[in-house]
Design a protein around this motif. Sequence first.
Motif, PDB file in Angstrom:
ATOM      1  N   ARG A 177       0.827  -1.190   0.000  1.00  7.15           N
ATOM      2  CA  ARG A 177       0.000   0.000   0.000  1.00  7.15           C
ATOM      3  C   ARG A 177       0.875   1.258   0.000  1.00  7.15           C
ATOM      4  NH1 ARG A 177      -3.579  -2.098   4.951  1.00  7.15           N
ATOM      5  NH2 ARG A 177      -1.549  -3.066   5.345  1.00  7.15           N
ATOM      6  N   GLY A 181      -2.433   6.850  -0.804  1.00  5.27           N
ATOM      7  CA  GLY A 181      -3.442   6.145  -1.598  1.00  5.27           C
ATOM      8  C   GLY A 181      -2.873   5.371  -2.753  1.00  5.27           C
ATOM      9  N   GLY A 182      -3.526   4.251  -3.061  1.00  2.80           N
ATOM     10  CA  GLY A 182      -3.097   3.406  -4.158  1.00  2.80           C
ATOM     11  C   GLY A 182      -2.092   2.351  -3.723  1.00  2.80           C
ATOM     12  N   TYR A 183      -1.382   1.793  -4.706  1.00  3.59           N
ATOM     13  CA  TYR A 183      -0.528   0.638  -4.444  1.00  3.59           C
ATOM     14  C   TYR A 183       0.739   0.689  -5.294  1.00  3.59           C
ATOM     15  CZ  TYR A 183      -5.091  -0.827  -2.787  1.00  3.59           C
ATOM     16  OH  TYR A 183      -6.301  -0.860  -2.144  1.00  3.59           O
ATOM     17  N   GLN A 204      -3.929   2.807  -8.985  1.00  3.88           N
ATOM     18  CA  GLN A 204      -5.082   2.924  -8.083  1.00  3.88           C
ATOM     19  C   GLN A 204      -5.747   1.577  -7.861  1.00  3.88           C
ATOM     20  OE1 GLN A 204      -7.889   5.938  -9.232  1.00  3.88           O
ATOM     21  NE2 GLN A 204      -9.272   5.536  -7.505  1.00  3.88           N
ATOM     22  N   GLN A 449      -8.253  -2.124   1.065  1.00  3.68           N
ATOM     23  CA  GLN A 449      -8.619  -0.863   0.430  1.00  3.68           C
ATOM     24  C   GLN A 449      -7.720   0.265   0.924  1.00  3.68           C
ATOM     25  OE1 GLN A 449     -12.669   1.570   0.407  1.00  3.68           O
ATOM     26  NE2 GLN A 449     -12.828  -0.327  -0.766  1.00  3.68           N
ATOM     27  N   ASN A 450      -7.269   1.097  -0.030  1.00  5.44           N
ATOM     28  CA  ASN A 450      -6.324   2.169   0.307  1.00  5.44           C
ATOM     29  C   ASN A 450      -6.437   3.289  -0.733  1.00  5.44           C
ATOM     30  OD1 ASN A 450      -4.091   3.292   1.866  1.00  5.44           O
ATOM     31  ND2 ASN A 450      -2.811   2.817   0.091  1.00  5.44           N
ATOM     32  N   GLY A 451      -7.616   3.925  -0.795  1.00 11.85           N
ATOM     33  CA  GLY A 451      -7.831   4.929  -1.820  1.00 11.85           C
ATOM     34  C   GLY A 451      -7.931   4.311  -3.204  1.00 11.85           C
ATOM     35  N   GLY A 452      -8.056   3.047  -3.247  1.00 11.83           N
ATOM     36  CA  GLY A 452      -8.171   2.235  -4.452  1.00 11.83           C
ATOM     37  C   GLY A 452      -8.526   0.840  -3.984  1.00 11.83           C
TER      38      GLY A 452
END
Length: 513
Positions: A177, A181-183, A204, A449-452
Motif C-alpha cells: 500500500r 493512496g493506491g498501491y 489505483q 482498500q487504500n484509496g483504491g
Amino acid sequence: MSESTIAPQHAQPPSGPPQPGDLNDHLIANDFWTDQMLAEAGIPIIDVPFVTFGGGIGSFVTVDYLRICGVPTSAIRVLTPLKTPWESYEYLTTVSQVPRTERLRSDSASTPDNIWGFPSYAFREGPKQWWNVFLEPIFTRYYTPKAGHAFISMEKEMHRIRYPEMVVHGQVRMVRRRVGGGYFTILTPPEGAAATRRIAYRSQWVHVAVGYPGLKFLPDLQKYRQEYNDFAKVVNAYEPHEHLYETAYKRPVTILIRGGGIVASRVLQRIIDDRDQRGLQTQIVHLFRGYVDKAHGPSIFKRRRGADGWAYQGFNYPKSVWGGQLKQQVRKSHGEERAKLYKEMGGTNTPLRNDWLEQLDRGRREGWYRVMIGQIDNMRPVGNLVEVAVSSDQGPQLGTFDFVLDCTGLEADIREHRVLADLLDHSGAGRNPVGRLDIGTNFELLGTQNGGKIYASGSATLGGPFPGVDTFFGLQIAAQEIADDLIKQGFAKKLGPGRSTGQWWKWVRNRQI
C-alpha cells in the motif's frame, strides 16, 4: 482454471552487495511505502491506473472486459512471466493428458474469448454439437470443447483487443500500500531487460490472478523423493512424465495409479489407448483412497452419481453454482455455514465418458486393470522397481511397480506462493472460511482498500461468495463483477444494450479495438 504459476515461489535473498533497484530491509519490513522510500532504493516508478499480474486466463478475461468497456491500452498493464495467457494452463492440460485434440471439462458457453457466450463453442463447432447441447444431459453426455479450440479462440481475441501492447514481462515480487493512496506493485524484469533489478508500478487498482499457488505433493511422495532422490519412478501427474509412456512402449510395465478425479481418468485413458493401439502388455493397479459404488450426497436434492470407485459429475461443480439456487445459497452464507456448503459440493469427481468406461470394464474382465482401496504407508526402491506398502481393505499389501503415478490434488496452501503470502502479511488481506483469500461479492480483496482497491480472481479465492472461481465461466463472472465495480468508480464505460451490441458485432467481424 486459470494459471500463471504452477510451482511454489519463495523469496530469494539478493546475492552480492546491494545494487540499484534492490529491495532493502526497510522496504521489506514496512506495510506502507512512500514514493521517497522507493527513490532512495533506486527503484523507478511507472504510473498506470490498473495493474493485473499473473497474466494467465484470469488476467486475460478481466482485461478483455475492460477493453470492451472502453478502457484504453495505455491505462492497463499486465505483469507476467508468460508468453501467452493460456501458456501455463496448456502446460497443465497437456501433462495431465488433455492435449489440444482432446476435450476439456468445460461448458459450451464458457468462452474466455467471448464475454457474451454466443456463439458458444458448440455452435461454432457445427450442427452435430448443436443437437448434443439440446439433448444433454438426459439423452447424451455433456458437450465440452476441445482444448485446441479454446486456445486458438483466445489467441484471436488476444490480438483483437491488442493484449500484447499491455504486457510487461517479469515476475511480480510483492504489492504494498502507498502512503497517500493506491498501491505499488514490484516487478522483477528479465535479466538485462531493464536498468534496475526492480520496477515499481504505481496504480489505483490492482488485480491478483496468479492461478494455482503450487503443486501439492502428498507426504509419502515427498518422503520418497527426499530419501532416495528419485524423481523418475514416483511422479505426480501434473509434472512432465512422458518417460513413463515411452518406457511402456519398449517393454511390459506395471503402473500404480492413485486418485479418482478427472486427471486419473485421463491418464488411464492414455495408458489404455497406448495399450490398444500398440499392442502393449501394460498392467494397471488403481488405488482409491475412498471407494464410491453408488449415488451419494447430503440429501436427495444434492446427490452425485457414483460407481466402480468413481464419483461422477459433468463439470467441476454442480451447474447451479453459476446461476442457480446453489449460487444464491453460497452468496448469502458466511463463516461455518459457507464452509459446510463448500464441503458438500466438493470432493473428487470425474465426468461420465463412454470411451474410458468401456476401457475400464474391459480391463476388469481381462485382468490387466485391478482396483485396490487404501492408502500408501511406505515406498522404497528395489532395483529398478518401487516397492509399495499399502494398508488396504484386504489388509496390508506389498507390491512392486515400475512406476507410481500420483493423480491426486493440484493445489498447495496459498502461502506457498510468495506474493500471496506477502499479501497476507503486509497488505491487510485475510483468509476465507476454507483458507483462501477473503474476497467480497465484487471480488475485492477484503481489508486491502487504500484509496483504491485490490481485486483477486481464480483458484486463490475459492471459498468466497461465488463458487466455481477456478473455471472458465468462474473467471468470466469474476471479470464481469470487477468491471462493474470499476465502472461505478468511473474507470470504464457502462456496458449497456447499445454498447454491448456494437461491441459484439465488432467481435463477430474480428474488428480490432
